[in-house]
Design an enzyme around this catalytic site. Structure first.
Site, mmCIF file in Angstrom:
data_model
loop_
_atom_site.group_PDB
_atom_site.id
_atom_site.type_symbol
_atom_site.label_atom_id
_atom_site.label_comp_id
_atom_site.label_asym_id
_atom_site.label_seq_id
_atom_site.Cartn_x
_atom_site.Cartn_y
_atom_site.Cartn_z
ATOM 1 N N CYS A 106 20.718 22.787 16.127
ATOM 2 C CA CYS A 106 19.996 22.072 15.472
ATOM 3 C C CYS A 106 18.610 22.108 15.911
ATOM 4 O O CYS A 106 17.619 22.410 15.254
ATOM 5 C CB CYS A 106 20.313 20.464 15.265
ATOM 6 S SG CYS A 106 21.514 20.221 13.648
ATOM 7 N N CYS A 133 46.016 16.945 35.171
ATOM 8 C CA CYS A 133 45.705 15.681 34.390
ATOM 9 C C CYS A 133 46.862 14.825 34.278
ATOM 10 O O CYS A 133 46.661 13.424 34.648
ATOM 11 C CB CYS A 133 45.153 16.037 33.007
ATOM 12 S SG CYS A 133 43.933 17.132 32.647
ATOM 13 N N CYS A 188 16.132 15.579 8.198
ATOM 14 C CA CYS A 188 17.382 16.128 7.565
ATOM 15 C C CYS A 188 18.474 14.790 7.338
ATOM 16 O O CYS A 188 18.911 14.696 6.377
ATOM 17 C CB CYS A 188 17.892 17.410 8.210
ATOM 18 S SG CYS A 188 16.810 18.720 8.071
ATOM 19 N N HIS A 189 18.724 14.446 8.387
ATOM 20 C CA HIS A 189 20.139 13.617 8.297
ATOM 21 C C HIS A 189 19.993 11.834 8.027
ATOM 22 O O HIS A 189 20.852 11.345 7.718
ATOM 23 C CB HIS A 189 20.761 13.738 9.566
ATOM 24 C CG HIS A 189 21.100 15.119 9.906
ATOM 25 N ND1 HIS A 189 22.133 15.751 9.284
ATOM 26 C CD2 HIS A 189 20.848 16.074 10.781
ATOM 27 C CE1 HIS A 189 22.470 17.213 9.645
ATOM 28 N NE2 HIS A 189 21.537 17.360 10.520
ATOM 29 N N CYS A 242 36.701 14.120 36.557
ATOM 30 C CA CYS A 242 38.038 14.444 37.137
ATOM 31 C C CYS A 242 38.528 15.619 37.767
ATOM 32 O O CYS A 242 39.109 15.508 38.536
ATOM 33 C CB CYS A 242 39.168 13.995 35.907
ATOM 34 S SG CYS A 242 39.491 12.288 35.519
ATOM 35 N N CYS A 279 47.729 12.172 37.184
ATOM 36 C CA CYS A 279 47.401 10.835 37.069
ATOM 37 C C CYS A 279 47.564 9.948 36.033
ATOM 38 O O CYS A 279 47.683 8.817 35.873
ATOM 39 C CB CYS A 279 45.822 10.740 37.488
ATOM 40 S SG CYS A 279 45.581 11.374 39.198
ATOM 41 N N HIS A 280 47.416 10.827 34.688
ATOM 42 C CA HIS A 280 47.273 10.031 33.463
ATOM 43 C C HIS A 280 48.748 10.118 32.758
ATOM 44 O O HIS A 280 48.737 9.682 31.699
ATOM 45 C CB HIS A 280 46.267 10.704 32.720
ATOM 46 C CG HIS A 280 44.883 10.391 33.231
ATOM 47 N ND1 HIS A 280 44.419 9.285 33.363
ATOM 48 C CD2 HIS A 280 44.071 11.361 33.778
ATOM 49 C CE1 HIS A 280 43.174 9.525 33.977
ATOM 50 N NE2 HIS A 280 43.003 10.609 34.114
ATOM 51 N N ARG A 334 26.148 21.651 19.025
ATOM 52 C CA ARG A 334 25.700 21.465 17.876
ATOM 53 C C ARG A 334 24.319 21.057 17.816
ATOM 54 O O ARG A 334 23.234 21.100 17.016
ATOM 55 C CB ARG A 334 26.654 20.653 17.068
ATOM 56 C CG ARG A 334 26.125 20.233 15.518
ATOM 57 C CD ARG A 334 26.184 21.818 14.755
ATOM 58 N NE ARG A 334 24.824 22.029 14.438
ATOM 59 C CZ ARG A 334 24.228 23.037 13.949
ATOM 60 N NH1 ARG A 334 25.188 23.953 13.485
ATOM 61 N NH2 ARG A 334 23.049 23.370 13.804
ATOM 62 N N CYS A 373 15.910 14.797 13.901
ATOM 63 C CA CYS A 373 17.191 14.838 13.334
ATOM 64 C C CYS A 373 17.272 13.816 11.921
ATOM 65 O O CYS A 373 17.918 14.106 11.051
ATOM 66 C CB CYS A 373 18.055 13.850 14.329
ATOM 67 S SG CYS A 373 18.090 14.522 15.920
#
Lengths: 283, 159
Positions: free
Chosen positions: A244, A99, A202-203, A136, A102-103, A240, A199
């Site tokens: 769910c 990485c 609940c959220h 990348c 380049c970065h 996650r 979703c």
């Protein structure tokens, strides 16, 4: 009658009332002294949801879990950041690059986490951070892609997230990503599985309420990747999501699938204005 | 024909099995979402209903509803209303309908339907995350388990 008497006795024996003080707490989060925006005005696109304040999942956790995130030395997710630092500097693949080739240093990634998922003009697609990392690896380095929701991927995401810690999430929802965003929104409100839960069930409708021992949050993803005490590892957003959806007794989508990419864009946009917290610590 | 005689007998048995218990797709909800007849054809067992209500793999009703009489099972949720006294203001018919498919009475409710096997989006094979064929789906609770839960709920009277 006999039964009632029995349960009445049980209720007396366990005298502690089962009552919760619902909702988000009023604590404030500073990580190594840097204040995080963990509550702020909801973005304009959420007007129809009835939510006027967006709240980091940090506010729905117990004090001891919260404090683990306030100090990087207490945050188990930071171990993965160290591991990813090594990976950042490790030459891999046929192009014999790392990485860093380049970065330069990972600090060059400042601001990146805050704006992903975002449109990639050259590829003509919405890209998550994980997709960009793998682009990348495969196209620039000639190395193997990380498995989408694997440990090394979560660690690299954590290293990149840390560079933006405290910066407000600011993903674009218009222009070329608009179609994907709409698809993500539709998925957010689709009630899946034999339990027929979305979703939003609940959220959006029930954040702040307890569901058994779980304190429901707004499902914000500004803290990802997230170190969960439950499985003692860093967890990716798509990992996650999968958990769910599975818990609705549904057939899940796969990490990295177009559906979860769209859902990530939509859910990220519901956190526009909250600080990037990754890697956060949650239950 | 001997064979015909046997298959006729099988058909008779099968017919009896369909009538009792009532299959999820055959439940008759009235205009308010109540269900008049026992789904199993038998009375419910309140003590077993209480067990189902706290069992995470069964009803897990306390995940969303507080029930003082079940306080010995920890962590009651607050997504749905408390069920204390629900037997005082709901009839058996109403409770049966709500437990079987609450959406018939409360449009858009988040409450899962415990006696339903079709009409799902991406139904899974239990909690595996893998796809299930709709024809293989079992209701979350059996007809008798629904009756047991209803019987328990009717014991929750205002004190």
């Amino acid at each position: 009658m006999k039964y009632k008497a029995m349960t009445a006795f049980a209720a007396l024996a366990i005298s502690a009332p089962i009552a919760f003080a619902g909702g988000a707490d009023d604590d404030t989060l500073a990580i190594d002294g840097q204040e995080m925006i963990t509550k702020t005005a909801a973005p304009a696109h959420m007007e129809e949801t009835g939510i006027d304040t967006i709240i980091s999942g940090w506010h729905f956790r117990e004090d001891d879990t919260q404090s683990m995130q306030a100090d990087t030395f207490d945050n188990p997710g930071m171990i993965a950041v160290d591991q990813a630092m090594d990976a950042w500097n490790t030459v891999e693949g046929s192009a014999e690059k790392s990485c860093a080739s380049c970065h330069e240093g990972p600090e060059s990634m400042q601001g990146v986490r805050a704006v992903y998922p975002k449109w990639n003009e050259e590829a003509g697609e919405v890209r998550t951070l994980a997709m960009q990392i793998n682009d990348c690896r495969t196209n620039q380095m000639g190395a193997d892609a990380y498995k989408y929701d694997s440990g090394p991927m979560a660690a690299m995401e954590a290293l990149i997230a840390v560079q933006s810690r405290g910066m407000p999430v600011n993903v674009a929802i218009d222009g070329p990503v608009a179609e994907t965003w709409e698809k993500g929104k539709e998925l957010y409100y689709t009630r899946t599985g034999q339990l027929e839960l979305s979703c939003a069930s609940c959220h959006e409708e029930n954040y702040g309420n307890y569901i058994r021992a779980d304190h429901l949050s707004q499902g914000q993803i500004n803290g990802f990747p997230t170190y969960r005490l439950k499985n003692a590892k860093l967890n990716t957003v798509h990992g996650r999501f999968k958990g769910c959806v599975r818990d609705t007794r549904a057939e899940t989508y796969s990490p990295g699938s177009p559906e979860f990419v769209a859902l990530e864009l939509y859910v990220a946009s519901r956190g526009n204005g909250l600080s990037v917290e990754g890697p956060s610590v949650r239950n | 024909m001997k064979l015909t005689g046997i298959s006729a007998a099988v058909v008779l048995c099968a017919t009896a099995a369909i009538a009792n218990p009532i299959a999820p797709g055959e439940v008759q909800y009235d205009e308010y979402g109540a269900v008049a007849a026992s789904l199993s054809g038998s009375d419910g067992d309140a003590a077993n209903g209480a067990k189902i209500m706290v069992n995470r793999g069964k009803g897990n009703c306390v995940a969303c509803h507080a029930v003082t009489a079940l306080n010995d099972a920890p962590f009651h949720g607050e997504v749905g209303p408390s069920l204390d006294g629900v037997g005082s203001y709901r009839s058996a018919e109403e409770l049966r309908g709500i437990v079987a498919n609450a959406k018939k009475m409360f449009e858009g409710t988040v409450m899962p339907s415990f006696y339903k096997t079709s009409g799902f989006i991406r139904p899974g094979d239990g909690y595996t995350g893998k796809a299930a064929k709709e024809e293989d789906l079992m209701p979350i609770l059996t007809a008798q388990e629904i009756e047991d839960v209803v019987a328990f709920l009717l014991t929750l009277q205002d004190s």
